[in-house]
Design a protein around this motif. Structure first.
Motif, short mmCIF file in Angstrom:
data_model
loop_
_atom_site.label_atom_id
_atom_site.label_comp_id
_atom_site.label_asym_id
_atom_site.label_seq_id
_atom_site.Cartn_x
_atom_site.Cartn_y
_atom_site.Cartn_z
N GLN A 64 9.21 5.50 4.66
CA GLN A 64 8.68 6.86 4.67
C GLN A 64 9.73 7.82 4.12
O GLN A 64 10.86 7.85 4.60
CB GLN A 64 8.29 7.27 6.09
N GLU A 65 9.33 8.59 3.12
CA GLU A 65 10.19 9.62 2.55
C GLU A 65 9.54 10.97 2.83
O GLU A 65 8.40 11.21 2.43
CB GLU A 65 10.35 9.43 1.04
N ASN A 66 10.26 11.84 3.54
CA ASN A 66 9.76 13.17 3.88
C ASN A 66 10.55 14.21 3.10
O ASN A 66 11.78 14.18 3.09
CB ASN A 66 9.92 13.42 5.38
N TYR A 67 9.81 15.11 2.46
CA TYR A 67 10.42 16.19 1.68
C TYR A 67 9.91 17.53 2.21
O TYR A 67 8.72 17.65 2.52
CB TYR A 67 10.06 16.06 0.20
N PHE A 68 10.81 18.49 2.29
CA PHE A 68 10.46 19.82 2.80
C PHE A 68 10.77 20.83 1.71
O PHE A 68 11.92 21.02 1.33
CB PHE A 68 11.23 20.12 4.08
N GLU A 69 9.71 21.47 1.21
CA GLU A 69 9.83 22.40 0.08
C GLU A 69 9.57 23.82 0.54
O GLU A 69 8.55 24.10 1.18
CB GLU A 69 8.81 21.98 -0.97
N GLU A 70 10.51 24.72 0.23
CA GLU A 70 10.32 26.13 0.53
C GLU A 70 9.34 26.72 -0.46
O GLU A 70 9.52 26.60 -1.66
CB GLU A 70 11.67 26.86 0.40
N LEU A 71 8.31 27.36 0.04
CA LEU A 71 7.32 27.97 -0.83
C LEU A 71 7.61 29.47 -0.99
O LEU A 71 8.26 30.07 -0.14
CB LEU A 71 5.91 27.77 -0.25
N SER A 72 7.10 30.04 -2.09
CA SER A 72 7.37 31.45 -2.38
C SER A 72 6.80 32.39 -1.32
O SER A 72 7.28 33.51 -1.15
CB SER A 72 6.83 31.82 -3.76
N ASN A 73 5.79 31.94 -0.57
CA ASN A 73 5.19 32.78 0.47
C ASN A 73 5.95 32.69 1.81
O ASN A 73 5.52 33.24 2.81
CB ASN A 73 3.71 32.41 0.68
N GLY A 74 7.07 31.95 1.82
CA GLY A 74 7.87 31.83 3.04
C GLY A 74 7.47 30.64 3.90
O GLY A 74 8.13 30.34 4.90
N ASN A 75 6.40 29.95 3.52
CA ASN A 75 5.96 28.77 4.25
C ASN A 75 6.69 27.54 3.74
O ASN A 75 7.49 27.62 2.80
CB ASN A 75 4.45 28.58 4.11
N THR A 76 6.40 26.40 4.35
CA THR A 76 7.03 25.14 3.99
C THR A 76 5.97 24.10 3.65
O THR A 76 4.99 23.96 4.39
CB THR A 76 7.90 24.61 5.15
N LYS A 77 6.17 23.39 2.57
CA LYS A 77 5.30 22.27 2.21
C LYS A 77 6.03 20.99 2.61
O LYS A 77 7.14 20.74 2.17
CB LYS A 77 5.01 22.27 0.71
N TRP A 78 5.38 20.21 3.49
CA TRP A 78 5.92 18.91 3.90
C TRP A 78 5.18 17.85 3.11
O TRP A 78 3.96 17.73 3.19
CB TRP A 78 5.74 18.73 5.40
N MET A 82 0.84 -1.17 0.00
CA MET A 82 0.00 0.00 0.00
C MET A 82 0.89 1.24 0.00
O MET A 82 1.83 1.33 0.79
CB MET A 82 -0.88 -0.01 1.26
N GLU A 83 0.60 2.16 -0.91
CA GLU A 83 1.39 3.40 -1.00
C GLU A 83 0.46 4.61 -1.07
O GLU A 83 -0.62 4.53 -1.64
CB GLU A 83 2.25 3.38 -2.28
N TYR A 84 0.91 5.71 -0.46
CA TYR A 84 0.18 6.97 -0.57
C TYR A 84 1.12 8.13 -0.26
O TYR A 84 2.17 7.95 0.35
CB TYR A 84 -1.04 7.00 0.37
N THR A 85 0.73 9.30 -0.75
CA THR A 85 1.50 10.52 -0.52
C THR A 85 0.57 11.56 0.09
O THR A 85 -0.55 11.76 -0.38
CB THR A 85 2.09 11.05 -1.85
N LEU A 86 1.03 12.21 1.14
CA LEU A 86 0.29 13.26 1.82
C LEU A 86 1.14 14.53 1.85
O LEU A 86 2.36 14.45 1.82
CB LEU A 86 -0.02 12.84 3.26
N ASN A 87 0.48 15.68 1.94
CA ASN A 87 1.25 16.91 2.12
C ASN A 87 0.45 17.91 2.94
O ASN A 87 -0.77 17.85 3.01
CB ASN A 87 1.72 17.49 0.78
N ILE A 88 1.21 18.80 3.58
CA ILE A 88 0.60 19.82 4.42
C ILE A 88 1.48 21.06 4.37
O ILE A 88 2.71 20.95 4.23
CB ILE A 88 0.44 19.29 5.87
N GLU A 89 0.86 22.22 4.42
CA GLU A 89 1.60 23.48 4.41
C GLU A 89 1.74 23.99 5.84
O GLU A 89 0.75 24.06 6.57
CB GLU A 89 0.90 24.53 3.54
N ILE A 90 2.95 24.32 6.20
CA ILE A 90 3.25 24.82 7.54
C ILE A 90 3.70 26.26 7.42
O ILE A 90 4.58 26.58 6.61
CB ILE A 90 4.34 23.94 8.21
N LYS A 91 3.10 27.12 8.22
CA LYS A 91 3.36 28.56 8.12
C LYS A 91 4.62 28.96 8.88
O LYS A 91 4.57 29.77 9.81
CB LYS A 91 2.14 29.35 8.63
#
Length: 150
Positions: A89-103, A1-10
């Motif tokens: 589990q692979e966790n990626y942290f992406e810098e967003l243009s608004n200064g927040n982070t997408k996990w 079973m595989e799935y990908t989730l994401n959340i934006e952190i301010k």
């Protein structure tokens, strides 16, 4: 079973990663977390192995965590090996243009024994639990609220 989730952190990525990678913070965003014991390798580095204990209802669950890739601030990959369940589990942290982070969290579960049936009958439960941890981390990171306070 595989799935990908994401959340934006301010918060900026460096603050998110600092809070995420600090094992002292786990108790504040992972409900049921009891303890973490370093077993081998260099603590907090690729190849490090630790024993984690969680309390789920009346059951205590023990799992072995291995850090498979540590490339912060971009990524943090782990495996978790528990009775009849293996999680990559692979966790990626992406810098967003608004200064927040997408996990982004990519999960793959492999089941054996009784858990094979659980994985088949209740795949949504695993996804729901993963997302609950992500939401609890977001609240902890942004507001400093701990799941221990509930």
């Amino acid at each position: 079973m595989e799935y990908t989730l994401n959340i934006e952190i301010k918060l900026p990525r460096n603050q998110v990663v600092e809070k995420f990678s600090n094992e002292e913070n786990m108790k504040h965003w992972q409900k049921g977390f009891v303890s973490m014991e370093h077993i081998s390798g260099i603590k907090g580095k690729t190849g490090a192995i630790s024993k984690l204990i969680y309390k789920m209802g009346k059951r205590e669950i023990e799992m072995i965590e291995t850090i498979t890739l540590l490339d912060l601030p971009e990524s943090f990959h782990l495996t978790f090996d528990a009775k009849n369940v293996y999680n990559i589990q692979e966790n990626y942290f992406e810098e967003l243009s608004n200064g927040n982070t997408k996990w982004v969290s990519k999960n793959e579960f492999k089941f054996s024994g009784f858990m094979k049936l659980m994985g088949f009958l209740m795949p949504g439960a695993f996804k729901k639990q993963s997302y609950a941890y992500m939401e609890d981390f977001k609240v902890f990171a942004e507001e400093g609220k701990s799941v221990l306070d509930n």
